[in-house]
Design an enzyme around this catalytic site. Sequence first.
Site, PDB file in Angstrom:
ATOM      1  N   GLY A  17      17.761  72.603  35.579  1.00 37.20           N
ATOM      2  CA  GLY A  17      18.913  73.059  36.344  1.00 37.20           C
ATOM      3  C   GLY A  17      19.731  71.887  36.840  1.00 37.20           C
ATOM      4  O   GLY A  17      19.557  70.754  36.397  1.00 37.20           O
ATOM      5  N   ASN A  18      20.632  72.160  37.772  1.00 33.56           N
ATOM      6  CA  ASN A  18      21.413  71.094  38.391  1.00 33.56           C
ATOM      7  C   ASN A  18      21.663  71.437  39.855  1.00 33.56           C
ATOM      8  O   ASN A  18      21.203  72.471  40.347  1.00 33.56           O
ATOM      9  CB  ASN A  18      22.727  70.856  37.626  1.00 33.56           C
ATOM     10  N   ARG A  19      22.389  70.588  40.550  1.00 29.83           N
ATOM     11  CA  ARG A  19      22.528  70.696  42.003  1.00 29.83           C
ATOM     12  C   ARG A  19      23.690  71.580  42.461  1.00 29.83           C
ATOM     13  O   ARG A  19      23.979  71.660  43.658  1.00 29.83           O
ATOM     14  CB  ARG A  19      22.685  69.303  42.611  1.00 29.83           C
ATOM     15  N   ALA A  85      28.658  75.096  36.713  1.00 33.77           N
ATOM     16  CA  ALA A  85      28.055  73.909  36.105  1.00 33.77           C
ATOM     17  C   ALA A  85      26.996  74.382  35.117  1.00 33.77           C
ATOM     18  O   ALA A  85      25.803  74.425  35.421  1.00 33.77           O
ATOM     19  CB  ALA A  85      27.441  73.017  37.182  1.00 33.77           C
TER      20      ALA A  85
END
Length: 208
Positions: A17-19, A85
């Site tokens: 995943g990402n932030r 994102a």
Amino acid sequence: ITAGPTYEAIDPVRFIGNRSSGKMGIALALECANNGAKVKLVLGPSHIPVKHSNISVYKVESASEMLKIVNIHFKKSDISIFTAAVADYTPKVFSKNKIKKSDENLTISLIKTTDILSEMALKKSNKQFVVGFSLETENELENAKNKLKSKNLDMIILNSLNNQGAGFEYDTNKITIIDRKNNIFNFELQAKSKVAKDIILKIIELNQ
């Protein structure tokens, strides 16, 4: 509007995943709704509640799930804003059982996800307006301009992780807007709700 991250499952416990928090996309959805628009918000994993009579929320987890929902609604949209994102890669194989820790190193093969923004922008009609986001760490302006052109966008919003208080998880953001004619509009660091107002005002202006 797409918002938030995507989570690409490795096994039932772990993911890539990402932030991204979804704050910017949700702020945009609320601003559009407050201006009378009927909004379809395709939201990746986010803990932020979204309540507005003009917003329909479609919660998704993976890039493929987001693509499926976007495909359903894109053709009927007048304006599409791709804030999410989305993960560029996803595990080639999903393990149905939790991968156990061992003494060996673990290698995970990744495959590319579909570029949702590019796919939709290629399909858009002359009456549709498509907006993308470009989060950069180097050669920011050049990379954003290239993305604007290569992905056939009508407008792109650039923000840089080099700007303190901008980017993932913050309540503030600092953006630069670039339109199809390569006109550049710079904005100061401000609350994401204010950023959303600036973006929507520019979209309205460019559609008049």
